[in-house]
Design an enzyme around this catalytic site. Structure first.
Site, PDB file in Angstrom:
ATOM      1  N   SER A  42     -34.677 -88.392 -53.636  1.00 47.11           N
ATOM      2  CA  SER A  42     -33.254 -88.046 -53.745  1.00 47.11           C
ATOM      3  C   SER A  42     -32.582 -88.467 -52.441  1.00 47.11           C
ATOM      4  O   SER A  42     -32.173 -87.644 -51.634  1.00 47.11           O
ATOM      5  CB  SER A  42     -33.097 -86.550 -53.983  1.00 47.11           C
ATOM      6  OG  SER A  42     -33.663 -85.800 -52.936  1.00 47.11           O
ATOM      7  N   HIS A 155     -37.998 -84.202 -58.162  1.00 44.53           N
ATOM      8  CA  HIS A 155     -39.398 -84.105 -57.719  1.00 44.53           C
ATOM      9  C   HIS A 155     -40.370 -83.620 -58.778  1.00 44.53           C
ATOM     10  O   HIS A 155     -41.557 -83.441 -58.500  1.00 44.53           O
ATOM     11  CB  HIS A 155     -39.497 -83.191 -56.492  1.00 44.53           C
ATOM     12  CG  HIS A 155     -38.780 -83.740 -55.301  1.00 44.53           C
ATOM     13  ND1 HIS A 155     -38.532 -83.014 -54.170  1.00 44.53           N
ATOM     14  CD2 HIS A 155     -38.250 -84.980 -55.061  1.00 44.53           C
ATOM     15  CE1 HIS A 155     -37.883 -83.762 -53.293  1.00 44.53           C
ATOM     16  NE2 HIS A 155     -37.687 -84.949 -53.819  1.00 44.53           N
ATOM     17  N   GLU A 164     -35.515 -77.645 -54.841  1.00 41.69           N
ATOM     18  CA  GLU A 164     -36.535 -76.916 -54.080  1.00 41.69           C
ATOM     19  C   GLU A 164     -36.234 -75.425 -54.009  1.00 41.69           C
ATOM     20  O   GLU A 164     -35.121 -75.030 -53.663  1.00 41.69           O
ATOM     21  CB  GLU A 164     -36.621 -77.480 -52.649  1.00 41.69           C
ATOM     22  CG  GLU A 164     -36.993 -78.951 -52.657  1.00 41.69           C
ATOM     23  CD  GLU A 164     -36.836 -79.631 -51.295  1.00 41.69           C
ATOM     24  OE1 GLU A 164     -36.806 -78.931 -50.267  1.00 41.69           O
ATOM     25  OE2 GLU A 164     -36.744 -80.866 -51.286  1.00 41.69           O
ATOM     26  N   GLU A 205     -43.912 -82.304 -54.113  1.00 43.63           N
ATOM     27  CA  GLU A 205     -44.108 -81.641 -52.823  1.00 43.63           C
ATOM     28  C   GLU A 205     -45.112 -80.500 -52.913  1.00 43.63           C
ATOM     29  O   GLU A 205     -45.164 -79.619 -52.045  1.00 43.63           O
ATOM     30  CB  GLU A 205     -42.761 -81.168 -52.264  1.00 43.63           C
ATOM     31  CG  GLU A 205     -41.853 -82.361 -51.958  1.00 43.63           C
ATOM     32  CD  GLU A 205     -40.577 -82.008 -51.217  1.00 43.63           C
ATOM     33  OE1 GLU A 205     -40.289 -80.805 -51.030  1.00 43.63           O
ATOM     34  OE2 GLU A 205     -39.862 -82.939 -50.819  1.00 43.63           O
ATOM     35  N   ASP A 242     -33.030 -75.818 -51.753  1.00 41.03           N
ATOM     36  CA  ASP A 242     -32.421 -77.141 -51.583  1.00 41.03           C
ATOM     37  C   ASP A 242     -31.957 -77.575 -52.969  1.00 41.03           C
ATOM     38  O   ASP A 242     -32.769 -77.934 -53.826  1.00 41.03           O
ATOM     39  CB  ASP A 242     -33.415 -78.164 -51.007  1.00 41.03           C
ATOM     40  CG  ASP A 242     -32.767 -79.549 -50.861  1.00 41.03           C
ATOM     41  OD1 ASP A 242     -31.553 -79.665 -51.125  1.00 41.03           O
ATOM     42  OD2 ASP A 242     -33.478 -80.504 -50.476  1.00 41.03           O
ATOM     43  N   GLU A 293     -29.523 -75.640 -48.789  1.00 39.33           N
ATOM     44  CA  GLU A 293     -29.361 -77.040 -48.388  1.00 39.33           C
ATOM     45  C   GLU A 293     -28.686 -77.807 -49.528  1.00 39.33           C
ATOM     46  O   GLU A 293     -28.983 -77.558 -50.706  1.00 39.33           O
ATOM     47  CB  GLU A 293     -30.760 -77.605 -48.107  1.00 39.33           C
ATOM     48  CG  GLU A 293     -30.809 -79.063 -47.729  1.00 39.33           C
ATOM     49  CD  GLU A 293     -32.269 -79.519 -47.569  1.00 39.33           C
ATOM     50  OE1 GLU A 293     -33.139 -78.692 -47.206  1.00 39.33           O
ATOM     51  OE2 GLU A 293     -32.537 -80.702 -47.845  1.00 39.33           O
ATOM     52  N   ASP A 320     -28.123 -82.238 -45.747  1.00 38.68           N
ATOM     53  CA  ASP A 320     -29.182 -83.259 -45.771  1.00 38.68           C
ATOM     54  C   ASP A 320     -28.547 -84.595 -46.167  1.00 38.68           C
ATOM     55  O   ASP A 320     -28.176 -85.398 -45.298  1.00 38.68           O
ATOM     56  CB  ASP A 320     -30.280 -82.813 -46.755  1.00 38.68           C
ATOM     57  CG  ASP A 320     -31.309 -83.892 -47.024  1.00 38.68           C
ATOM     58  OD1 ASP A 320     -31.351 -84.887 -46.287  1.00 38.68           O
ATOM     59  OD2 ASP A 320     -32.093 -83.760 -47.994  1.00 38.68           O
ATOM     60  N   LYS A 345     -34.480 -85.890 -40.779  1.00 41.70           N
ATOM     61  CA  LYS A 345     -35.523 -86.753 -41.346  1.00 41.70           C
ATOM     62  C   LYS A 345     -35.516 -88.069 -40.574  1.00 41.70           C
ATOM     63  O   LYS A 345     -34.503 -88.790 -40.596  1.00 41.70           O
ATOM     64  CB  LYS A 345     -35.219 -87.051 -42.816  1.00 41.70           C
ATOM     65  CG  LYS A 345     -35.341 -85.855 -43.753  1.00 41.70           C
ATOM     66  CD  LYS A 345     -34.707 -86.212 -45.094  1.00 41.70           C
ATOM     67  CE  LYS A 345     -35.045 -85.221 -46.187  1.00 41.70           C
ATOM     68  NZ  LYS A 345     -34.216 -85.456 -47.397  1.00 41.70           N
ATOM     69  N   HIS A 373     -39.999 -83.281 -43.879  1.00 42.88           N
ATOM     70  CA  HIS A 373     -40.786 -84.356 -44.501  1.00 42.88           C
ATOM     71  C   HIS A 373     -39.918 -85.088 -45.536  1.00 42.88           C
ATOM     72  O   HIS A 373     -38.749 -84.756 -45.709  1.00 42.88           O
ATOM     73  CB  HIS A 373     -42.013 -83.750 -45.183  1.00 42.88           C
ATOM     74  CG  HIS A 373     -41.637 -82.824 -46.320  1.00 42.88           C
ATOM     75  ND1 HIS A 373     -42.497 -82.463 -47.316  1.00 42.88           N
ATOM     76  CD2 HIS A 373     -40.460 -82.187 -46.620  1.00 42.88           C
ATOM     77  CE1 HIS A 373     -41.893 -81.665 -48.167  1.00 42.88           C
ATOM     78  NE2 HIS A 373     -40.666 -81.482 -47.766  1.00 42.88           N
ATOM     79  N   LYS A 396     -39.510 -77.905 -42.896  1.00 41.75           N
ATOM     80  CA  LYS A 396     -39.892 -77.868 -44.314  1.00 41.75           C
ATOM     81  C   LYS A 396     -40.806 -79.053 -44.562  1.00 41.75           C
ATOM     82  O   LYS A 396     -40.465 -80.197 -44.286  1.00 41.75           O
ATOM     83  CB  LYS A 396     -38.702 -77.779 -45.266  1.00 41.75           C
ATOM     84  CG  LYS A 396     -37.702 -78.871 -45.240  1.00 41.75           C
ATOM     85  CD  LYS A 396     -36.755 -78.726 -46.454  1.00 41.75           C
ATOM     86  CE  LYS A 396     -36.356 -80.078 -46.968  1.00 41.75           C
ATOM     87  NZ  LYS A 396     -35.576 -80.051 -48.196  1.00 41.75           N
TER      88      LYS A 396
HETATM   89  P1  PGA Z   1     -36.417 -86.555 -50.702  1.00 45.59           P
HETATM   90  O1  PGA Z   1     -36.301 -84.975 -50.816  1.00 45.59           O
HETATM   91  O2  PGA Z   1     -37.426 -86.854 -49.665  1.00 45.59           O
HETATM   92  O3  PGA Z   1     -36.819 -86.976 -52.089  1.00 45.59           O
HETATM   93  O4  PGA Z   1     -35.048 -87.049 -50.325  1.00 45.59           O
HETATM   94  C1  PGA Z   1     -36.324 -84.120 -49.729  1.00 45.59           C
HETATM   95  C2  PGA Z   1     -35.031 -83.400 -49.562  1.00 45.59           C
HETATM   96  O5  PGA Z   1     -34.057 -83.632 -50.299  1.00 45.59           O
HETATM   97  O6  PGA Z   1     -34.906 -82.574 -48.659  1.00 45.59           O
HETATM   98 ZN    ZN Z   2     -32.668 -82.091 -49.276  1.00 44.87          ZN
END
Ligand code: PGA
Ligand code: ZN
Length: 429
Positions: A42, A155, A164, A205, A242, A293, A320, A345, A373, A396
């Site tokens: 995503s 996911h 999440e 995940e 999330d 998030e 994010d 990230k 991650h 996370k």
């Molecule tokens: P992604 O998901 O690594 O698929 O972007 C993680 C997140 O959205 O925090």
């Molecule tokens: Zn996210």
């Protein structure tokens, strides 16, 4: 002084079985290090570009041989004989030579692999563990893990659009205990799901992905499993979400649509931004949720400002996709009061130096930082050291299964063990 003697790269696989890049760097004083780069599902629209080959004959277009070649033939020649202690200079050299805003020339995956290797080699050259080398001080905070025990959205195949559902053992005294709380809740949840006839297979995940009907269903099961494991919701363990709402925001109608249910021909809801904010508020009143998030889409800045106005003093609101670890968007969010925390990230921005700049800017303005991650990961544990080095306090890195998640938790256990009483545990939001 350690100078770069060679930089090599190869195509390896990530936890989704798709190609990613491994970079191997050697120095003139015989230090050899490697780094593996993760990948998102995503992804935010403004993320640095992950270079894929788009060759239909290999890995369904996902090969990274061009990125591999860029490391060997474009990046290595400009970094040859450079001192690995000059991280910032070398990162900016790569950025400059790439010459694009989103690193689309060399590929952010190629650049990041090299950037992380430089830091690892420098730490060894200084005879320091990575977290110590990257740190500006001598006191360290071990993070509160945010463990994603139910996987929805992009996911998993669960009908839930929220991506999440995480647990945060804020009542634990140290990281080791926090991880134990998490693992015990994870096992309680598995038992409960089995008893109720749900699938216990896991998503990208490592969290469960059962056929729940609603967000409330998922939250009820988490609440019950916290209690079954012998913990008190809120006091011992809180919940974080999330939503990854960019994935289910419809730009035309400006509505949040339960897309996965719609695709499965199930009854689905559509919400305006204000209704979505109301939904998030209601959930946070009914359940011990303290962090949300991407509750709204990356394009819905007005919605984010309203969300922060309404809920920002009660909840951690983490950007994010909205901020993509980029100081340009973070500055806007600070100015507009559009959220109060940033997800970090490395591969969203593509170098270690820019990542650390985003963390520092966030801290200067009282924003919380959560190191993260990606949904496709590898055995690389860099983010564990980064989290401790920057005293970010929150990480996370997935659920309590799948070794590409657990290896980061295990690295944090090692760091805590090594630091003994020099480390404190994150004191909460
Ligand atoms: P992604 O998901 O690594 O698929 O972007 C993680 C997140 O959205 O925090
Ligand atoms: Zn996210």
């Amino acid at each position: 002084m350690s100078k770069i003697k060679n930089i090599d790269a190869l195509e390896v696989l990530d936890s989704r079985g798709s190609p990613t890049i491994e970079v191997i760097l050697t120095t003139d004083d015989n230090i050899t290090v490697k780094a593996l780069v993760p990948s998102g599902a995503s992804t935010g629209i403004h993320e640095a570009l992950e270079l894929r080959d788009n060759d239909p004959k290999r890995y369904f277009e996902k090969g990274v041989l061009n990125a591999v070649s860029n490391v060997k033939n474009e990046i290595f020649p400009i970094l040859k004989n450079k001192n690995v202690l000059d991280q910032e200079e070398l990162d900016y050299l790569m950025i400059k030579k790439d010459g694009t805003d989103n690193k689309s020339n060399f590929g952010a995956n190629a650049i990041l692999g090299v950037s992380l290797c430089i830091a690892r080699a420098a730490a060894i050259s200084k005879k320091m563990p990575l977290y110590k080398y990257l740190s500006k001080n001598d006191s360290f905070i071990l993070p509160c893990p945010m463990m994603n025990i139910i996987n929805g959205g992009a996911h998993s195949d669960s009908p839930l659009d929220f991506q999440e559902f995480m647990i945060r053992p804020k009542g634990a005294n140290n990281f080791k205990e926090a991880l134990r709380y998490g693992a015990e809740v994870f096992h309680s949840l598995k038992k409960l799901l089995k008893k109720e006839g749900f699938s216990t297979s896991v998503g990208d995940e490592g969290g469960f992905a059962p056929n729940f009907k609603s967000d409330e269903d998922a939250l009820d099961y988490i609440m019950q499993s916290i209690k079954d494991a012998g913990y008190k919701p809120n006091e011992d363990i809180t919940i974080a979400l999330d939503c990854a709402a960019s994935e289910f925001f419809d730009e035309n109608s400006h509505k949040y649509i339960e897309k996965k249910k719609k695709l499965k021909n199930l009854k689905y809801l559509e919400k305006t931004p204000l209704e979505q904010i109301k939904h998030l508020e209601k959930l946070s009143q009914e359940y011990p949720i303290d962090s949300i998030e991407d509750g709204l889409s990356e394009t819905d800045w007005d919605g984010w400002i309203e969300l922060t106005k309404q809920l920002g003093n009660k909840l951690q609101l983490v950007g994010d996709d909205l901020l993509v670890t980029n100081t340009k968007f973070l500055k806007q969010a600070i100015e507009k009061k559009a959220c109060n925390a940033i997800l970090i990230k490395l591969n969203q921005i593509g170098t270690l130096t820019e990542t650390i700049s985003a963390i520092n800017l966030a801290k200067e303005h009282g924003f919380n930082t959560v190191i993260s991650h990606r949904s496709a990961e590898t055995e690389d544990t860099f983010i564990a050291d980064l989290c401790v080095a920057t005293n970010s306090g929150q990480i996370k890195t997935g659920s309590l299964s799948r070794s590409e998640r657990i290896c980061k938790y295990n690295r944090l256990l090692e760091i805590e063990y090594e630091l003994k009483d020099k480390a404190t545990f994150f004191k909460g939001l």
